[in-house]
Design an enzyme around this catalytic site. Structure first.
Site, PDB file in Angstrom:
ATOM      1  N   ARG A   1     -25.587  71.103  76.114  1.00  0.00           N
ATOM      2  CA  ARG A   1     -26.146  71.160  75.271  1.00  0.00           C
ATOM      3  C   ARG A   1     -27.659  69.936  75.259  1.00  0.00           C
ATOM      4  O   ARG A   1     -27.130  69.291  76.208  1.00  0.00           O
ATOM      5  CB  ARG A   1     -25.170  70.669  74.032  1.00  0.00           C
ATOM      6  CG  ARG A   1     -24.239  71.901  73.446  1.00  0.00           C
ATOM      7  CD  ARG A   1     -24.061  71.595  72.034  1.00  0.00           C
ATOM      8  NE  ARG A   1     -22.945  72.698  71.231  1.00  0.00           N
ATOM      9  CZ  ARG A   1     -21.874  72.729  71.543  1.00  0.00           C
ATOM     10  NH1 ARG A   1     -21.165  71.462  72.418  1.00  0.00           N
ATOM     11  NH2 ARG A   1     -20.738  73.816  71.405  1.00  0.00           N
TER      12      ARG A   1
ATOM     13  N   HIS B   1     -17.160  75.534  73.001  1.00  0.00           N
ATOM     14  CA  HIS B   1     -16.886  76.479  71.507  1.00  0.00           C
ATOM     15  C   HIS B   1     -15.898  76.058  70.849  1.00  0.00           C
ATOM     16  O   HIS B   1     -13.952  76.708  71.743  1.00  0.00           O
ATOM     17  CB  HIS B   1     -17.770  78.212  71.907  1.00  0.00           C
ATOM     18  CG  HIS B   1     -18.894  78.207  71.859  1.00  0.00           C
ATOM     19  ND1 HIS B   1     -19.111  79.221  72.865  1.00  0.00           N
ATOM     20  CD2 HIS B   1     -20.588  77.715  71.939  1.00  0.00           C
ATOM     21  CE1 HIS B   1     -20.809  78.851  73.061  1.00  0.00           C
ATOM     22  NE2 HIS B   1     -21.316  78.099  73.006  1.00  0.00           N
TER      23      HIS B   1
ATOM     24  N   LYS C   1     -19.620  68.446  70.595  1.00  0.00           N
ATOM     25  CA  LYS C   1     -19.833  67.964  69.366  1.00  0.00           C
ATOM     26  C   LYS C   1     -18.014  67.894  69.005  1.00  0.00           C
ATOM     27  O   LYS C   1     -17.153  68.014  68.853  1.00  0.00           O
ATOM     28  CB  LYS C   1     -19.685  69.702  68.451  1.00  0.00           C
ATOM     29  CG  LYS C   1     -21.196  70.540  68.750  1.00  0.00           C
ATOM     30  CD  LYS C   1     -21.567  71.359  67.811  1.00  0.00           C
ATOM     31  CE  LYS C   1     -22.465  71.868  67.862  1.00  0.00           C
ATOM     32  NZ  LYS C   1     -23.066  73.301  67.115  1.00  0.00           N
TER      33      LYS C   1
ATOM     34  N   ARG D   1     -29.243  76.975  78.642  1.00  0.00           N
ATOM     35  CA  ARG D   1     -27.616  77.266  78.525  1.00  0.00           C
ATOM     36  C   ARG D   1     -27.574  78.264  77.625  1.00  0.00           C
ATOM     37  O   ARG D   1     -26.888  78.757  78.796  1.00  0.00           O
ATOM     38  CB  ARG D   1     -27.224  75.902  77.028  1.00  0.00           C
ATOM     39  CG  ARG D   1     -26.164  76.085  76.217  1.00  0.00           C
ATOM     40  CD  ARG D   1     -25.948  75.684  75.074  1.00  0.00           C
ATOM     41  NE  ARG D   1     -24.526  75.229  74.355  1.00  0.00           N
ATOM     42  CZ  ARG D   1     -23.235  74.802  74.325  1.00  0.00           C
ATOM     43  NH1 ARG D   1     -23.112  74.140  75.813  1.00  0.00           N
ATOM     44  NH2 ARG D   1     -22.244  75.221  73.826  1.00  0.00           N
TER      45      ARG D   1
END
Length: 204
Positions: free
Chosen positions: A47, A178, A73, A155
């Protein structure tokens, strides 16, 4: 939860990705840095915030292989093996940028700063789009062919390419950071490859 936007992000074809990788000049600091950045994005599926947050010490040897230590994240850490092509470009960039010994400092930095003249800070995610992805997309004509080209497109390109070359989807999920494999499936376009369409089976 899957991000519905991820599946609609346009991915590049192989020739377009190569054109983008080769677009930055090899004889300027900005060009050398930009080649390293584009290779990092296209070969590793980071990212844009993850790329901007990389520090020099986040390139680490694990089991004899160089890895990126990526903070994703929710501050989740993952390790991604570094493609040799990208490693060589990053080493070339660090050799001429003069900050390879600044382990705790940002890996990719501005080459000029008209406001404060300070360069020992991370790249801004917006300038990553504007001054690198958008710039070379326009220079190469890729932006004309790929509507909505953005940093996330690189990406999407990495993920789509890995899956179309038979990478295990669970490994791709982990590679991209993810939380849910359903998000990763949005990049799996093997069932919709244009070359497999009955269009190309019609004979007259």
């Amino acid at each position: 939860m899957a991000n519905g936007n991820e599946g609609s992000t346009p991915a590049l074809g192989d020739a377009q990705a190569r054109r983008l990788l080769e677009a930055p000049p090899a004889d300027t600091l900005k060009g050398v840095r930009d080649r390293a950045i584009l290779a990092t994005l296209l070969y590793h599926g980071l990212r844009r915030e993850e790329l901007c947050a990389l520090r020099v010490k986040d390139i680490q040897s694990r089991q004899g292989v160089m890895h990126f230590r990526i903070k994703g994240k929710r501050d989740k850490i993952r390790f991604v093996p570094v493609r040799v092509t990208a490693q060589r470009l990053i080493e070339e960039y660090l050799a001429i940028s003069g900050h390879k010994d600044d382990a705790g400092g940002p890996l990719f930095r501005p080459v000029k700063n008209n406001v404060t003249a300070k360069l020992d800070r991370p790249l801004n995610p917006n300038s990553l789009y504007r001054n690198i992805v958008q710039k070379y997309g326009l220079d190469t004509g890729v932006s004309v062919q790929v509507k909505g080209l953005c940093v996330h497109s690189l990406r999407a390109t990495a993920a789509t390419n890995a899956l179309s070359h038979e990478a295990d989807i669970a490994k791709v999920q982990e590679w991209l950071g993810h939380a849910n494999v359903s998000t990763t499936r949005l990049y799996d376009r093997r069932k919709t490859r244009p070359e497999d369409s009955p269009t190309f089976r019609v004979r007259y």
